[in-house]
Design an enzyme around this catalytic site. Structure first.
Site, short mmCIF file in Angstrom:
data_model
loop_
_atom_site.label_atom_id
_atom_site.label_comp_id
_atom_site.label_asym_id
_atom_site.label_seq_id
_atom_site.Cartn_x
_atom_site.Cartn_y
_atom_site.Cartn_z
N TYR A 160 15.66 16.80 -57.10
CA TYR A 160 14.69 16.79 -58.06
C TYR A 160 15.18 17.13 -59.44
CZ TYR A 160 10.02 15.66 -60.11
OH TYR A 160 9.06 15.04 -60.90
N ARG A 213 9.37 6.09 -69.77
CA ARG A 213 9.91 7.17 -70.50
C ARG A 213 10.31 8.20 -69.22
NH1 ARG A 213 8.38 12.22 -71.10
NH2 ARG A 213 6.90 12.11 -69.30
N LYS A 231 9.44 12.41 -56.29
CA LYS A 231 8.18 13.06 -56.21
C LYS A 231 7.58 13.48 -55.00
CE LYS A 231 6.71 14.24 -60.54
NZ LYS A 231 6.25 15.51 -61.08
N GLU A 303 3.33 8.43 -63.10
CA GLU A 303 4.51 9.17 -63.42
C GLU A 303 5.46 8.56 -64.51
OE1 GLU A 303 6.48 12.67 -63.27
OE2 GLU A 303 4.69 12.16 -62.14
N ASP A 326 0.56 13.05 -63.80
CA ASP A 326 1.53 14.40 -63.70
C ASP A 326 1.91 14.97 -64.84
OD1 ASP A 326 2.26 16.69 -61.77
OD2 ASP A 326 4.22 16.05 -62.25
N ASP A 327 2.40 14.03 -65.76
CA ASP A 327 3.22 14.44 -67.17
C ASP A 327 2.12 14.99 -67.95
OD1 ASP A 327 5.66 13.11 -66.40
OD2 ASP A 327 4.61 11.42 -66.67
#
Length: 623
Positions: A160, A213, A231, A303, A326-327
């Site tokens: 990750y 992004r 993830k 995400e 999640d961001d």
């Protein structure tokens, strides 16, 4: 992130087979699934989940493992969900038709892990390690997850952040096998059919991106698949969500990155991004298709969507589907957990601080919103809480009189009636904040002057450099400790090594979203809630902060060691389930009395199963 591991299309092993042997196997699996589900749903008052599965449960699990084997011989070795490599016992090799297809030696899983670790460490760079671990997942799923779970501090940065960022940039070059689903804007009207191509029928968690992004790297289009697959690998390794219940998805609407369009190795659509009504219709069809295929209680995690879409999609769908971003929300929760823990060092309430954000995008707004909620819980008004939060974006301090600057709606709440200040250093000197949070992916934004000023204004300044990957961090751990004479309370988004200042060693905390999203997702899935609320994320923050011991704080940590992440996720999931029942959000009944045992009974085990078929006798019939 990572390994897009596991999420490859299993062709031969996943086809619908109508042979008598396969039909019998299917019936056996169905019977076992029903038995285990009835044990899960039938928890009596005072009964623990672990007590609900005595010897019968153990036998049932073994029967399920044996019944899952639809193949023999070489096909079995090519099925990563079942393959054990050289850990197959002699009896398994003979009974399953693989004797002679492997070298004669038999290794334990621990011995296999020792070999894998030696191979990982012989590579000279993390990208090669990433590729190697991806190939391990392709051939032996349980070995991969056992390796990662037991060595999470060493393996997490490989599978990750920060390595996943480079892996996404090179995704076309390192692409080996298809993982996850690629659904394009050209497939509008046929999204459900594409979901039906995915071989697993009981998906519980979907991570989806449109690649616009990716971390702090910008628009990577279809190369962004590395993020959802990574993830979901953490969902399993850190949270215990069974990998077959996870689905990574890229929604490919094109890319505005001309370099990718011109790249001969680019694997996505080669045109500018489709936006507007067509884009929205595509997202709508996708969510409807997920519910139709897998049910209303399927979790969908958004995400790495760009700011202009992330906020509005979250607001549009948060009360219609089981979804979160999640961001925005995961980053907020882990940051607030670290701030709550740091207050045990500064001896302040949350509401007694001045907060300065470098950045006003989705991560910063998410953190600020959850901080406001936490301060209101302390007893102040929402307006007072908002007044303590100041933000600096690319144009300077957010004020209502900035010339020629139009502020987006998500920033409006934090706009102040104040003089215009252009630089972060000016703002710091003027406002004298006690907490600085970087979340704009502007590498080096926390300069020497800024850090020294934070130390001048505060005995124990709180400095969170949360941007990923490492190259985008606002400062390094060494800079933060050195320029504050070791007095700062520091956390970062990417991992940093320990730092020695004035003879004392500090272990910087990593504010990794992985502390939050596996546990929150697991709790939501098991309690069968229909929506994920901000209150759930605040409960997650508070629960995580309580896991930080005084010993951790003395070492400079505001998070538990990453080596304890499976325990963290388990406790978080239990806390989320408790919260959901307290607030009438859970729909799983009857309510489990022992929430932790309920969680542990569901979690994926990465230890090898005994694949020797069970036998039993009949009365009056000789063997």
């Amino acid at each position: 992130m990572i390994l897009a591991m596991r999420h490859h299309l299993l062709t031969a092993t996943r086809r619908a087979v109508t042979s008598p042997r396969t039909m019998a196997t299917s019936r056996a699996k169905t019977a076992v699934s029903g038995e285990l589900e009835s044990q899960s749903n039938g928890l009596d008052d005072g009964a623990k989940r672990t007590d609900a599965v005595p010897s019968l449960g153990i036998n049932a699990k073994r029967l399920a493992a044996a019944a899952s084997i639809r193949d023999r011989g070489i096909a079995l070795l090519r099925n990563p969900q079942i393959n054990k490599g050289m850990a197959f016992t002699l009896k398994e090799r003979q009974l399953l038709g693989i004797h002679g297809l492997l070298p004669p030696a038999v290794f334990t899983q621990d011995e296999q892990i020792e070999r894998i670790i030696a191979n990982v460490r012989r590579f000279n760079n993390d990208l090669d390690r990433y590729i190697y671990l991806s190939s391990l997942l392709d051939r032996n799923e349980k070995l991969f997850y056992q390796l990662v779970t037991e060595n999470i501090e060493e393996m997490a940065p490989i599978i990750y952040t920060p390595t996943v960022g480079l892996a996404c940039q090179k995704y076309g070059f390192i692409f080996r096998k298809p993982r996850g689903l690629y659904i394009t804007v050209n497939d509008i009207g046929h999204v459900y059919g594409i979901l039906c191509n995915w071989p697993e029928e009981k998906v519980k968690a979907v991570v989806v991106t449109d690649g616009e992004r990716i971390l702090g790297l910008g628009d990577l289009g279809a190369f962004g698949m590395g993020i959802p697959v990574g993830k979901l690998a953490l969902y399993t390794a850190m949270g215990g969500v069974p990998p077959e219940q996870c689905l990574p998805v890229v929604l490919d609407v094109g890319t505005d990155n001309q370099n990718l369009i011109n790249d001969p190795m680019y694997i996505g659509l080669r045109h500018k991004r489709v936006r507007g009504d067509t884009y929205d219709a595509f997202i709508e069809e996708f969510l409807q298709a997920v519910v139709k295929r897998y049910g209303q209680s399927t979790l969908v995690q958004f995400e790495d969507f760009a700011n202009q879409n992330a906020f509005r999609l979250l607001e549009k769908y948060r009360n219609r589907y089981l979804t979160f971003n999640d961001d925005i929300q995961g980053t907020a929760s882990v940051a607030v957990a670290g701030i709550i823990a740091s207050m045990r060092i500064t001896k302040k309430k949350l509401s007694e601080n001045v907060y300065l954000f470098q950045g006003a995008g989705e991560a910063a707004i998410g953190i600020a919103d959850l901080l406001v909620m936490a301060m209101v819980e302390e007893g102040i008004t929402e307006a007072d809480a908002i007044s303590k939060i100041w933000m600096v974006d690319s144009k300077g301090l957010l004020t209502n009189n900035r010339p020629g600057v139009r502020l987006s709606s998500h920033k409006a709440k934090y706009v102040k009636s104040y003089k215009n200040l252009a630089s972060l250093e000016e703002v710091c000197n003027d406002l004298r904040p006690s907490v600085a949070i970087g979340a704009a992916a502007v590498g080096g934004a926390f300069t020497e002057r800024f850090l020294k000023d934070m130390a001048k204004f505060n005995d124990r300044p709180v400095i969170f450099a949360l941007s990923n990957p490492t190259s985008k961090a606002e400062c390094t751990a060494e800079q933060a400790y050195a320029f504050t004479d070791g007095r700062c309370i520091f956390a970062s988004g990417s991992p940093f090594d320990s730092v020695e200042v004035n003879g004392k060693v500090y272990h910087p905390g990593q504010g990794n979203n992985a502390y939050i999203f596996p546990g929150v997702a697991l709790g939501a899935i098991l309690s069968k809630t229909h929506h994920i609320t901000e209150g759930m994320f605040l409960r997650a923050s508070q629960t995580l902060a309580k896991m930080v011991t005084q010993e951790h704080l003395d070492e400079g940590r505001v998070y538990p060691p990453l080596s304890t992440i499976r325990e963290v996720s388990t406790r978080l999931a239990a806390a989320i389930i408790e919260h959901n029942y307290e607030h009438g959000l859970a729909t799983f009944y009857p309510e489990p009395v022992d929430k932790r045992a309920f969680v542990e009974g569901y979690q994926y085990s990465s230890t090898y199963d005994n694949l020797v078929p069970m036998t039993y006798g009949w009365p009056g019939v000789s063997e």
